[in-house]
Design an enzyme around this catalytic site. Sequence first.
Site, PDB file in Angstrom:
ATOM      1  N   PRO A 211      18.514  89.942 -61.424  1.00  0.00           N
ATOM      2  CA  PRO A 211      19.799  89.978 -62.129  1.00  0.00           C
ATOM      3  C   PRO A 211      19.705  90.983 -63.276  1.00  0.00           C
ATOM      4  O   PRO A 211      19.084  90.721 -64.295  1.00  0.00           O
ATOM      5  CB  PRO A 211      19.981  88.543 -62.632  1.00  0.00           C
ATOM      6  CG  PRO A 211      18.637  87.925 -62.598  1.00  0.00           C
ATOM      7  CD  PRO A 211      17.753  88.708 -61.690  1.00  0.00           C
ATOM      8  N   ASP A 389      15.533  92.359 -66.649  1.00  0.00           N
ATOM      9  CA  ASP A 389      15.663  91.199 -65.766  1.00  0.00           C
ATOM     10  C   ASP A 389      16.165  90.036 -66.627  1.00  0.00           C
ATOM     11  O   ASP A 389      15.436  89.533 -67.485  1.00  0.00           O
ATOM     12  CB  ASP A 389      14.276  90.894 -65.166  1.00  0.00           C
ATOM     13  CG  ASP A 389      14.309  89.776 -64.142  1.00  0.00           C
ATOM     14  OD1 ASP A 389      15.233  88.935 -64.214  1.00  0.00           O
ATOM     15  OD2 ASP A 389      13.400  89.726 -63.293  1.00  0.00           O
ATOM     16  N   HIS A 390      17.391  89.624 -66.374  1.00  0.00           N
ATOM     17  CA  HIS A 390      18.008  88.609 -67.232  1.00  0.00           C
ATOM     18  C   HIS A 390      17.380  87.223 -67.055  1.00  0.00           C
ATOM     19  O   HIS A 390      17.636  86.312 -67.842  1.00  0.00           O
ATOM     20  CB  HIS A 390      19.514  88.554 -66.943  1.00  0.00           C
ATOM     21  CG  HIS A 390      20.340  88.137 -68.118  1.00  0.00           C
ATOM     22  ND1 HIS A 390      19.794  87.625 -69.277  1.00  0.00           N
ATOM     23  CD2 HIS A 390      21.676  88.166 -68.336  1.00  0.00           C
ATOM     24  CE1 HIS A 390      20.758  87.336 -70.137  1.00  0.00           C
ATOM     25  NE2 HIS A 390      21.912  87.664 -69.587  1.00  0.00           N
ATOM     26  N   ARG A 391      16.522  87.065 -66.032  1.00  0.00           N
ATOM     27  CA  ARG A 391      15.814  85.786 -65.903  1.00  0.00           C
ATOM     28  C   ARG A 391      14.756  85.662 -66.994  1.00  0.00           C
ATOM     29  O   ARG A 391      14.309  84.567 -67.324  1.00  0.00           O
ATOM     30  CB  ARG A 391      15.122  85.691 -64.530  1.00  0.00           C
ATOM     31  CG  ARG A 391      16.075  85.592 -63.365  1.00  0.00           C
ATOM     32  CD  ARG A 391      15.335  85.719 -62.055  1.00  0.00           C
ATOM     33  NE  ARG A 391      14.654  86.993 -61.949  1.00  0.00           N
ATOM     34  CZ  ARG A 391      13.935  87.370 -60.887  1.00  0.00           C
ATOM     35  NH1 ARG A 391      13.808  86.552 -59.864  1.00  0.00           N
ATOM     36  NH2 ARG A 391      13.348  88.555 -60.852  1.00  0.00           N
TER      37      ARG A 391
END
Length: 417
Positions: A211, A389-391
């Site tokens: 994401p 990476d939005h995680r």
Amino acid sequence: MIKEITLPDLGEGIDGAEVSEIPVSPGDTVSPDDTILVLESDKASMEIPSEVSGTISEILISSGDEVITGQLLLKIEVADGPEKGEQIKEEVVTPEPQPKDDPAETQKTAPQLETQPSSNKGVFASPGVRRLSRELGINLDSINGSGPKGRITKDDLHAYIKLQMVMSSGPLPRVKKEIDFSTWGNVEVEKLTRVNKITGERLQQAWQEIPHVTQYGDADITELENLRKNLKDDGAKKGVKVTFLPLLMKAVALVLKEMPKFNSSLDHTGQNLIIKSYYHIGIAVDTPTGLTVPVVKDVDKKGILDLSKELMDVSEKARGNKLNPDDMSGGTFTISSLGGIGGTNFSPIVNPPEVAIMGVSKSEWKPVYDQKTKEFTARYIMPFSISYDHRVVDGAYAAAFSERFSQVLNDIKIFKE
Ligand code: CAO
């Protein structure tokens, strides 16, 4: 006492069927209602339950056989049979045929078959679900049923398929239909290089799995440009070309030390973050055969001239197709610089297993308003972006990274130390 199991009259004008599954083997013990055979005809899919407790002594058919009404299928040695001499009443309950076309309908019309264990491994599923799983090539053993007694339902199958699709890391199926582009004008066909293909697959995979969010920023590099000019002269005497990139690499390494999540990777389970205490920066290099990313190791421990020299060496190696796997592995963060070419801003794609990448664009002289002097002055401004990476990284953390990176470039003391 041996009980012989023959194919009962299946009704509905069906006088034969194909053996699609034999979930028992000789020596297996069975209880009443255990499925001993799964059959499929043109019209129906059905399970044959055992009517007795006992041990399978002989199986007279094989999977794929066509069997007809009355045919001897298998023999069961009855465990608690009647006293010697007493005749066993041959009785096989005629299974309810289930329509083949709609497994959902199958579940509705024949609920009594749904709760039967389908195999000696204790899988519970209706024939419709079993057939669907066979058609889709899904092993029911790998699904946890949500129905009564752990029965696998059609919804469980769908949920499993969805999960597999989400987890799938393979490339999307290519559009198969050929288009004749020459219909509309002249065309040339150019084969993709090996590097193009490998890079393309990796980028597609990263784009699908990660994401992405991109944070944009500007850095005032007016002082840095002056410093670079001096370093450039020093480098020229030693045959080393000093561009902006080594300075940016050094600044990035410093901020990565302060903000370690940017220098991390998710482990293979996706449950843990591996935070690295080494700072190996990958540099995207444009080559005639495609994009490659050699890695400059231990950037934090090297001086600007050494980094410049190393950068020259790896980009030359990359352009000559001479990089070895070691030159391209172990990166913790990547920089993709288009600053020598042009463009205002772009959103680079994260290079997994890293969690962030910086995109650098061409600097420009711009009028900047100074609050103190109340005047506009000309400043050399470098646009940059960070995709992450939005995680792993939150927006606030990324904005803080961007701010800190700008500050570091503005405050050139660190490059003199
Ligand atoms: N602003 C202004 N000028 C810049 C600049 C910036 N952000 N970045 C580089 N420049 C200048 C350099 O300082 C150099 O100027 P001088 O000749 O005055 O010293 C000139 O532009 C050319 O630089 P360069 O591109 O040769 O060198 P570099 O160290 O900046 O970059 C390399 C090296 C290997 C990264 C680059 O050649 C390259 O391949 N870039 C393409 C990367 C790429 O394709 N990324 C896209 C990935 S996504 O598809």
